[in-house]
Design a protein around this motif. Structure first.
Motif, PDB file in Angstrom:
ATOM      1  N   HIS A 269       0.811  -1.222   0.000  1.00 36.23           N
ATOM      2  CA  HIS A 269       0.000   0.000   0.000  1.00 36.23           C
ATOM      3  C   HIS A 269       0.844   1.272   0.000  1.00 36.23           C
ATOM      4  O   HIS A 269       0.343   2.352   0.338  1.00 36.23           O
TER       5      HIS A 269
ATOM      6  N   CYS B 223      -7.336   0.574  -5.010  1.00 32.70           N
ATOM      7  CA  CYS B 223      -6.774  -0.646  -4.417  1.00 32.70           C
ATOM      8  C   CYS B 223      -7.877  -1.424  -3.687  1.00 32.70           C
ATOM      9  O   CYS B 223      -8.915  -0.849  -3.338  1.00 32.70           O
TER      10      CYS B 223
ATOM     11  N   CYS C 191      -7.806  -2.110  -0.764  1.00 37.06           N
ATOM     12  CA  CYS C 191      -7.938  -1.498   0.570  1.00 37.06           C
ATOM     13  C   CYS C 191      -8.877  -0.290   0.536  1.00 37.06           C
ATOM     14  O   CYS C 191      -9.168   0.303   1.570  1.00 37.06           O
TER      15      CYS C 191
ATOM     16  N   CYS D 169      -2.111   2.485  -4.802  1.00 37.87           N
ATOM     17  CA  CYS D 169      -1.229   1.554  -4.077  1.00 37.87           C
ATOM     18  C   CYS D 169      -0.541   0.581  -5.048  1.00 37.87           C
ATOM     19  O   CYS D 169      -1.113   0.204  -6.074  1.00 37.87           O
TER      20      CYS D 169
HETATM   21 ZN   LIG Z   1      -4.027  -0.208  -0.833  1.00 41.87          ZN
END
Ligand SMILES: [Zn+2]
Length: 333
Positions: free
Chosen positions: A167, A178, A180, A185
């Motif tokens: 990340h 991403c 996340c 990232c």
């Molecule tokens: Zn990420």
């Protein structure tokens, strides 16, 4: 004096692997059990202990012959507290007190660590980082994991979020999103999932002909493996692989320019892409990094495969054992 022995347990999303490891990092025996996280964390904790018991039995030992245990799990976690918080790969587990549970069941000192960090310690101890003093590791799979080791110490960070190398940001002008939820990232570009996503986008451009569309039609899906396999004969696939090597090199040089490690290791499923891919990563690193680290930093694949996790987890147990011993000898003085 009898050589101390350790048990390492690596808990993954699908399987957990436990093994007995000696003081030099050699594995004496190991076992695999399905994780089956969906059955809940009570069963999960029970299974962790069962896999530790089975590993000890497979090495023809008794638990009282083990000096310490190390357990590695996927994040998110609170490492000092020994608790897994809300792991995306182990749903529906939440706030699981892994370390204290294992410690109580076996009555042995138990270390707890993030799985990528443990795998890196395994490589650092007896694998690709064996002669290194500082090492950065990227694990390339469904996601991108990472770890940093500086002189025997895992950089886990103040809030157990150190070395989240998947990340780090590699693109902010037109960033991809991403897994996340954040943008730009490394994982959004270089994970196996991202390679497939980028391949599907490349094939979606009007007029593009690629043999990847044959894979897609035949199997109804596409894997990162298909892309790498097609690269030798297909320009679209070759470009995707080259770009992946470039993105990984960008990630690597950011770390090289931060901590200047002596070794950068790439681990995980994508290692199957072979030496040619590694050469392309090295080429871009060489092009992008400052001349001295570009010249001197060793860039290689991991050696231990799926054994790195439990060996490194055992290594965490060994570090704990040594700390306890030196604290005990200090207090005797
Ligand atoms: Zn990420």
């Amino acid at each position: 004096m009898i050589e101390p022995l350790f048990v390492g347990l690596d808990v993954g999303g699908t399987t957990m692997k436990a093994g007995v490891v000696d003081d030099s990092g050699h594995s004496l025996a190991c076992v695999n059990l399905p994780t089956e996280a969906y059955r809940g964390q009570e069963i999960g904790l029970e299974r962790m202990c069962e896999s530790i018991r089975q590993a000890i039995a497979a090495a023809n030992l008794r638990p009282d012959q083990i000096a310490a245990i190390g357990v590695a799990t996927p994040g998110t976690m609170d490492i000092p507290a020994g608790v897994i918080l809300d792991p995306p790969n182990l749903k529906p587990w939440q706030n699981v007190p892994v370390r204290d549970h294992v410690q109580q069941v076996f009555g042995l000192p138990t270390a707890f660590q993030n799985d990528a960090n443990a795998a890196a310690l395994g490589e650092y101890w007896v694998g690709a980082g064996k002669d290194a003093r500082s090492m950065v590791l990227f694990t390339l799979g469904t996601g991108v994991g990472g770890a940093i080791i500086l002189g025997d110490t895992i950089v886990q960070g103040e809030h157990s979020h150190g070395a989240e190398l998947g990340h780090i940001k590699i693109e902010m002008s037109q960033p991809r999103q991403c897994g996340c939820g954040r943008w730009g990232c490394l994982e959004a570009y270089a994970s196996a999932t991202a390679v497939v996503k980028r391949a599907l986008e490349a094939m979606d451009v009007p007029g593009v002909r690629s043999q990847l569309s044959l894979c897609l039609n035949k199997e109804g899906g596409l894997s990162a493996r298909d892309v790498f396999d097609a690269a030798a004969e297909d320009v679209v696939a070759a470009k995707l692989v080259e770009d992946t090597a470039y993105y990984l090199a960008v990630g690597a040089i950011n770390l090289m320019h931060t901590i200047d490690p002596d070794t950068v290791v790439f681990a995980g499923g994508m290692v199957a892409a072979g030496d040619e891919f590694l050469e392309r990563i090295r080429y871009h690193i060489h092009r992008l990094a400052f001349p001295v680290p570009a010249e001197k930093t060793r860039v290689c694949y991991a050696w231990l495969g799926s054994d790195a996790g439990f060996i490194g987890a055992a290594g965490c147990g060994r570090q704990l054992h040594r700390q306890l011993q030196s604290a005990a000898s200090d207090s005797r003085r």
